[in-house]
Scaffold this motif. Structure first.
Motif, mmCIF file in Angstrom:
data_model
loop_
_atom_site.group_PDB
_atom_site.id
_atom_site.type_symbol
_atom_site.label_atom_id
_atom_site.label_comp_id
_atom_site.label_asym_id
_atom_site.label_seq_id
_atom_site.Cartn_x
_atom_site.Cartn_y
_atom_site.Cartn_z
ATOM 1 N N VAL A 1 44.505 29.611 61.944
ATOM 2 C CA VAL A 1 45.486 28.555 62.137
ATOM 3 C C VAL A 1 46.743 29.168 62.762
ATOM 4 N N SER A 2 47.309 28.501 63.739
ATOM 5 C CA SER A 2 48.489 29.027 64.435
ATOM 6 C C SER A 2 49.661 29.185 63.478
ATOM 7 N N ARG A 3 50.577 30.069 63.835
ATOM 8 C CA ARG A 3 51.756 30.325 62.994
ATOM 9 C C ARG A 3 52.550 29.033 62.783
ATOM 10 N N ARG A 4 52.708 28.268 63.831
ATOM 11 C CA ARG A 4 53.464 27.010 63.738
ATOM 12 C C ARG A 4 52.794 26.039 62.769
ATOM 13 N N ARG A 5 51.491 25.891 62.886
ATOM 14 C CA ARG A 5 50.747 24.977 62.005
ATOM 15 C C ARG A 5 50.752 25.491 60.564
ATOM 16 N N ARG A 6 50.639 26.818 60.388
ATOM 17 C CA ARG A 6 50.674 27.390 59.028
ATOM 18 C C ARG A 6 51.956 27.007 58.337
ATOM 19 N N THR B 1 49.913 31.669 44.697
ATOM 20 C CA THR B 1 49.222 30.592 45.423
ATOM 21 C C THR B 1 49.639 30.532 46.884
ATOM 22 N N THR B 2 50.900 30.826 47.176
ATOM 23 C CA THR B 2 51.331 30.814 48.573
ATOM 24 C C THR B 2 50.651 31.941 49.343
ATOM 25 N N VAL B 3 50.466 33.074 48.693
ATOM 26 C CA VAL B 3 49.750 34.191 49.321
ATOM 27 C C VAL B 3 48.303 33.780 49.595
ATOM 28 N N GLN B 4 47.659 33.132 48.618
ATOM 29 C CA GLN B 4 46.289 32.655 48.810
ATOM 30 C C GLN B 4 46.212 31.645 49.951
ATOM 31 N N ALA B 5 47.175 30.737 49.994
ATOM 32 C CA ALA B 5 47.190 29.723 51.047
ATOM 33 C C ALA B 5 47.373 30.379 52.412
ATOM 34 N N GLU B 6 48.292 31.328 52.502
ATOM 35 C CA GLU B 6 48.536 32.035 53.763
ATOM 36 C C GLU B 6 47.272 32.758 54.215
ATOM 37 N N ARG B 7 46.614 33.424 53.292
ATOM 38 C CA ARG B 7 45.383 34.163 53.614
ATOM 39 C C ARG B 7 44.292 33.218 54.122
ATOM 40 N N ALA B 8 44.142 32.075 53.458
ATOM 41 C CA ALA B 8 43.121 31.106 53.871
ATOM 42 C C ALA B 8 43.417 30.565 55.270
ATOM 43 N N LEU C 1 45.164 32.100 57.627
ATOM 44 C CA LEU C 1 44.943 33.179 58.580
ATOM 45 C C LEU C 1 43.463 33.350 58.880
ATOM 46 N N GLU C 2 42.637 33.292 57.830
ATOM 47 C CA GLU C 2 41.188 33.407 58.017
ATOM 48 C C GLU C 2 40.643 32.252 58.845
ATOM 49 N N GLY C 3 41.293 31.091 58.733
ATOM 50 C CA GLY C 3 40.890 29.930 59.515
ATOM 51 C C GLY C 3 41.479 29.932 60.911
#
Length: 138
Positions: free
Chosen positions: A111-116, A98-105, A107-109
């Motif tokens: 979203v800045s590294r800090r906000r991610r 799920t963390t991988v899915q969240a990270e991918r979503a 990144l696709e959006g």
């Protein structure tokens, strides 16, 4: 129906998501910084009251092979302590990747590294919760 809360339990933070009143859609709401279990309980209790939560889903970090390791044991112990503290139904739910899915979503959006870093756990909690909600309606 009542709302369901999902927790993505980590050593440093707790990602939190809540369903809508009909139990159809998951929404990320916050990331709690972990300190002591007592303070975690206080923060969770406030969210339970605020969102009128009737049950809780805890992400269960199983290994890719499907067996439980130390992280899964910790999540199960956390779930048991929540059952005792709140007298609400608490279930564990497979959270592999799920963390991988969240990270991918995120990144696709774009979203800045800090906000991610700030929202990754609550997005993971929403993915866990949505998977759980979808399984109930199937």
């Amino acid at each position: 129906m009542s709302r369901v809360m999902a927790l993505d339990v980590g050593k440093i933070s707790l990602g939190v998501a809540v369903s809508d009143a009909l139990g159809i859609c998951a929404q990320p709401i916050t990331t709690l910084k972990r300190s002591s279990f007592r303070k975690d309980l206080t923060a969770i209790a406030e969210l339970i009251r605020e969102h009128e939560v009737a049950s809780i889903v805890i992400g269960l970090p199983l290994r890719l092979a499907g067996d439980a390791g130390p992280a899964a044991d910790g999540a199960m112990a956390f779930a048991e302590r929540l059952r005792e503290a709140f007298e609400l139904p608490v279930v564990t739910w497979d959270e592999r990747l799920t963390t991988v899915q969240a990270e991918r979503a995120l990144l696709e959006g774009d979203v800045s590294r800090r906000r991610r870093k700030q929202v990754i756990n609550q997005i993971a909690a929403a993915i866990i919760l949505q998977s759980y909600l979808d399984s109930r309606s199937a």
